[in-house]
Structures are given as C-alpha cells and as structure tokens.
Design a protein around this motif. Structure first.
Motif, PDB file in Angstrom:
ATOM      1  N   GLY A 124       0.787  -1.225   0.000  1.00 23.05           N
ATOM      2  CA  GLY A 124       0.000   0.000   0.000  1.00 23.05           C
ATOM      3  C   GLY A 124       0.816   1.271   0.000  1.00 23.05           C
ATOM      4  O   GLY A 124       1.736   1.453  -0.803  1.00 23.05           O
ATOM      5  N   PHE A 125       0.479   2.185   0.927  1.00 22.12           N
ATOM      6  CA  PHE A 125       1.103   3.501   0.962  1.00 22.12           C
ATOM      7  C   PHE A 125       2.599   3.412   1.239  1.00 22.12           C
ATOM      8  O   PHE A 125       3.390   4.176   0.673  1.00 22.12           O
ATOM      9  CB  PHE A 125       0.420   4.376   2.015  1.00 22.12           C
ATOM     10  N   ARG A 126       2.995   2.476   2.099  1.00 24.14           N
ATOM     11  CA  ARG A 126       4.423   2.337   2.392  1.00 24.14           C
ATOM     12  C   ARG A 126       5.203   1.996   1.128  1.00 24.14           C
ATOM     13  O   ARG A 126       6.265   2.564   0.869  1.00 24.14           O
ATOM     14  CB  ARG A 126       4.642   1.250   3.448  1.00 24.14           C
ATOM     15  N   GLN A 127       4.685   1.079   0.347  1.00 21.56           N
ATOM     16  CA  GLN A 127       5.363   0.718  -0.892  1.00 21.56           C
ATOM     17  C   GLN A 127       5.395   1.887  -1.867  1.00 21.56           C
ATOM     18  O   GLN A 127       6.401   2.124  -2.547  1.00 21.56           O
ATOM     19  CB  GLN A 127       4.693  -0.491  -1.547  1.00 21.56           C
ATOM     20  N   LEU A 128       4.289   2.635  -1.928  1.00 23.19           N
ATOM     21  CA  LEU A 128       4.227   3.803  -2.806  1.00 23.19           C
ATOM     22  C   LEU A 128       5.326   4.803  -2.457  1.00 23.19           C
ATOM     23  O   LEU A 128       6.038   5.301  -3.343  1.00 23.19           O
ATOM     24  CB  LEU A 128       2.857   4.472  -2.701  1.00 23.19           C
ATOM     25  N   VAL A 129       5.477   5.096  -1.177  1.00 18.13           N
ATOM     26  CA  VAL A 129       6.522   6.028  -0.736  1.00 18.13           C
ATOM     27  C   VAL A 129       7.895   5.489  -1.118  1.00 18.13           C
ATOM     28  O   VAL A 129       8.738   6.214  -1.673  1.00 18.13           O
ATOM     29  CB  VAL A 129       6.436   6.257   0.790  1.00 18.13           C
ATOM     30  N   GLN A 130       8.133   4.218  -0.843  1.00 15.36           N
ATOM     31  CA  GLN A 130       9.442   3.628  -1.122  1.00 15.36           C
ATOM     32  C   GLN A 130       9.757   3.619  -2.617  1.00 15.36           C
ATOM     33  O   GLN A 130      10.912   3.769  -3.014  1.00 15.36           O
ATOM     34  CB  GLN A 130       9.504   2.221  -0.518  1.00 15.36           C
ATOM     35  N   GLY A 152       1.572  12.743  -3.469  1.00 17.20           N
ATOM     36  CA  GLY A 152       0.186  13.177  -3.631  1.00 17.20           C
ATOM     37  C   GLY A 152      -0.686  13.088  -2.402  1.00 17.20           C
ATOM     38  O   GLY A 152      -1.906  13.157  -2.503  1.00 17.20           O
ATOM     39  N   SER A 153      -0.068  12.971  -1.225  1.00 16.17           N
ATOM     40  CA  SER A 153      -0.830  12.910   0.032  1.00 16.17           C
ATOM     41  C   SER A 153      -0.201  13.865   1.033  1.00 16.17           C
ATOM     42  O   SER A 153       0.462  13.436   1.993  1.00 16.17           O
ATOM     43  CB  SER A 153      -0.839  11.487   0.588  1.00 16.17           C
ATOM     44  N   PRO A 154      -0.356  15.180   0.839  1.00 16.69           N
ATOM     45  CA  PRO A 154       0.362  16.167   1.641  1.00 16.69           C
ATOM     46  C   PRO A 154       0.090  16.100   3.145  1.00 16.69           C
ATOM     47  O   PRO A 154       0.914  16.581   3.928  1.00 16.69           O
ATOM     48  CB  PRO A 154      -0.105  17.508   1.060  1.00 16.69           C
ATOM     49  N   LYS A 155      -1.022  15.499   3.538  1.00 13.42           N
ATOM     50  CA  LYS A 155      -1.315  15.404   4.974  1.00 13.42           C
ATOM     51  C   LYS A 155      -0.742  14.140   5.619  1.00 13.42           C
ATOM     52  O   LYS A 155      -0.807  13.986   6.837  1.00 13.42           O
ATOM     53  CB  LYS A 155      -2.832  15.449   5.201  1.00 13.42           C
ATOM     54  N   ALA A 156      -0.192  13.265   4.812  1.00 11.80           N
ATOM     55  CA  ALA A 156       0.251  11.967   5.327  1.00 11.80           C
ATOM     56  C   ALA A 156       1.710  11.995   5.775  1.00 11.80           C
ATOM     57  O   ALA A 156       2.480  11.076   5.496  1.00 11.80           O
ATOM     58  CB  ALA A 156       0.044  10.904   4.264  1.00 11.80           C
ATOM     59  N   VAL A 157       2.081  13.031   6.511  1.00 12.33           N
ATOM     60  CA  VAL A 157       3.477  13.203   6.929  1.00 12.33           C
ATOM     61  C   VAL A 157       3.913  12.058   7.850  1.00 12.33           C
ATOM     62  O   VAL A 157       4.997  11.485   7.687  1.00 12.33           O
ATOM     63  CB  VAL A 157       3.671  14.562   7.626  1.00 12.33           C
ATOM     64  N   ARG A 158       3.071  11.742   8.812  1.00 16.25           N
ATOM     65  CA  ARG A 158       3.430  10.670   9.748  1.00 16.25           C
ATOM     66  C   ARG A 158       3.533   9.321   9.034  1.00 16.25           C
ATOM     67  O   ARG A 158       4.412   8.514   9.322  1.00 16.25           O
ATOM     68  CB  ARG A 158       2.398  10.579  10.877  1.00 16.25           C
ATOM     69  N   ALA A 159       2.643   9.084   8.096  1.00 16.28           N
ATOM     70  CA  ALA A 159       2.675   7.826   7.345  1.00 16.28           C
ATOM     71  C   ALA A 159       3.945   7.724   6.503  1.00 16.28           C
ATOM     72  O   ALA A 159       4.491   6.628   6.321  1.00 16.28           O
ATOM     73  CB  ALA A 159       1.436   7.707   6.459  1.00 16.28           C
ATOM     74  N   VAL A 160       4.409   8.862   5.990  1.00 13.44           N
ATOM     75  CA  VAL A 160       5.678   8.871   5.259  1.00 13.44           C
ATOM     76  C   VAL A 160       6.812   8.478   6.201  1.00 13.44           C
ATOM     77  O   VAL A 160       7.708   7.702   5.837  1.00 13.44           O
ATOM     78  CB  VAL A 160       5.945  10.249   4.624  1.00 13.44           C
ATOM     79  N   GLY A 161       6.785   9.008   7.412  1.00 15.78           N
ATOM     80  CA  GLY A 161       7.803   8.648   8.403  1.00 15.78           C
ATOM     81  C   GLY A 161       7.812   7.157   8.676  1.00 15.78           C
ATOM     82  O   GLY A 161       8.877   6.533   8.768  1.00 15.78           O
ATOM     83  N   THR A 162       6.625   6.575   8.777  1.00 18.45           N
ATOM     84  CA  THR A 162       6.525   5.136   9.006  1.00 18.45           C
ATOM     85  C   THR A 162       7.063   4.354   7.815  1.00 18.45           C
ATOM     86  O   THR A 162       7.764   3.352   7.968  1.00 18.45           O
ATOM     87  CB  THR A 162       5.064   4.730   9.271  1.00 18.45           C
ATOM     88  N   ALA A 163       6.748   4.825   6.601  1.00 20.18           N
ATOM     89  CA  ALA A 163       7.242   4.157   5.395  1.00 20.18           C
ATOM     90  C   ALA A 163       8.767   4.183   5.337  1.00 20.18           C
ATOM     91  O   ALA A 163       9.404   3.202   4.936  1.00 20.18           O
ATOM     92  CB  ALA A 163       6.647   4.810   4.154  1.00 20.18           C
ATOM     93  N   CYS A 164       9.354   5.302   5.738  1.00 23.16           N
ATOM     94  CA  CYS A 164      10.814   5.392   5.751  1.00 23.16           C
ATOM     95  C   CYS A 164      11.408   4.502   6.839  1.00 23.16           C
ATOM     96  O   CYS A 164      12.424   3.825   6.619  1.00 23.16           O
ATOM     97  CB  CYS A 164      11.252   6.837   5.967  1.00 23.16           C
TER      98      CYS A 164
END
Length: 205
Positions: A124-130, A152-164
């Motif tokens: 999902g989102f984690r793979q998209l970020v990666q 394309g998800s400017p509010k998903a800052v925390r989720a980006v942190g998790t993906a990283c």
C-alpha cells in the motif's frame, strides 16, 4: 565386532575436523545444486561496508532486503523465512551485482543503483513512498512533508515517516535522504550514526 568397528570408523570420519577450503567447496556445490533444482527462493550474503556488515537478500524478482547489523541478521533471515519463503540459502554469487554496486556507492563511484528490486515486503502507501524515494537525488534531502507532497498525500506526513522507518531496502532505496522539517535527522532503521555517515558520504562527493 566388525560391525562395531565399521560404525566407529564412520563416526571418526564424520567427527574429523574439516578445513575451511573443503567447507567452502562443499557449500559452493550445495549452492549450485540447490539453485539448479530451483530449491532456493531467497539467496543472501553479507558484505562489509563503512556502516558495518550489510545483509543482502534477493528473490528471483530482485533485491528484497538490505539489513544493518543492528537489526540482527539472524532475525532478519527468520522474518524472511516467515514472510516470503523458508527456502533460504547463503548464495553470494546471486548477489554479486548488488554487492558490487554497494561497494561502488561507498567508494564514491556510484550515485544511483541499477538493480531489480522486490518491494513485496511493503504494501500500500508504504510501498508507494518507497517507490518514490529514489527520486531524491544523490546528495540531496527532502523533508517528510515534501515526500508526502511528492506522493500526492500532503497530509500523510506521519505515514511517510513510518514508510521510511520500515523501508526494507535502506541505502539502495534512500530513505536516509528524508529529514524532519526542521532539518534534524529523524529516525533510521540502521541507527542515527549510519544515517549521518550516509549523508556525509554523499555530501563529500
């Protein structure tokens, strides 16, 4: 009596010390025969690097895992067995290209990796970020917020942190180039010393 002697002879042979060269030859034979019989789903090796020994693991689809020593290589292999396949074998030959590109990166001779990747450990989102992280160029950094905007998800800052933080392919998929908005490092799967070392390596090129 002769049966006992024969049994003892077998035990003596099996318990005799085996030199490293013989063990290496036996392992290469096992590796070749297992791969020829399509019995290996995950090949792995461990390479030295300026940030410590790195475990490299690959499936037929591509590089699936890069792991720092602080993650515990045995635990990483067990997780791969649980999540992907228990048919794992140390097979350095399968990782020759990956090992070479890692060496070139640390030797300032490579700025981008050209390896097939297996991103199946993320969803999902984690793979998209990666998938988008390699768009951050060598020697550059972005904030978690900027990466959220990039995908394309400017509010998903925390989720980006998790993906990283859960990136299964650190170094190759450069989550070390993502920082907090205030410029501080944030977390890193290999530890902050490793993240600092990678950023300094790229800044010095």
């Amino acid at each position: 009596m002769s049966g006992t002697r024969s049994h003892d002879d077998v035990l003596s042979v099996l318990s005799a010390p085996v030199d490293a060269g013989t063990l290496a030859r036996l392992h290469r034979r096992l590796e070749a025969e297992a791969q020829a019989a399509a019995l290996v789903d995950i090949a792995y090796t461990v390479v030295d690097s300026p940030v410590g020994p790195l475990l490299l693991a690959a499936t037929d689809r591509g590089l699936v895992r890069v792991a720092f020593a602080v993650e515990g290589h045995d635990q990483v292999l067990q997780a791969l067995a649980d999540k992907v396949s228990p048919r794992i074998l140390r097979a350095p030959g399968r990782l020759d290209t990956a090992a070479r590109e890692i060496d070139e990166y640390f030797d300032h001779r490579r700025r981008a990796f050209d390896l097939p990747l297996d991103l199946s450990l993320s969803k999902g989102f984690r793979q998209l970020v990666q998938q988008h992280l390699p768009e951050i160029g060598y020697g550059q950094t972005r904030s978690y917020r900027q990466v959220a905007e990039l995908v394309g998800s400017p509010k998903a800052v925390r989720a980006v942190g998790t993906a990283c933080a859960t990136n299964p392919l650190p170094v190759v998929v450069p989550c070390h180039r993502v920082l907090r908005t205030d410029g501080t490092l944030g977390g890193y799967i290999g530890g902050l010393e490793a993240k600092t070392a990678l950023l300094e390596l790229e800044a010095a090129a």
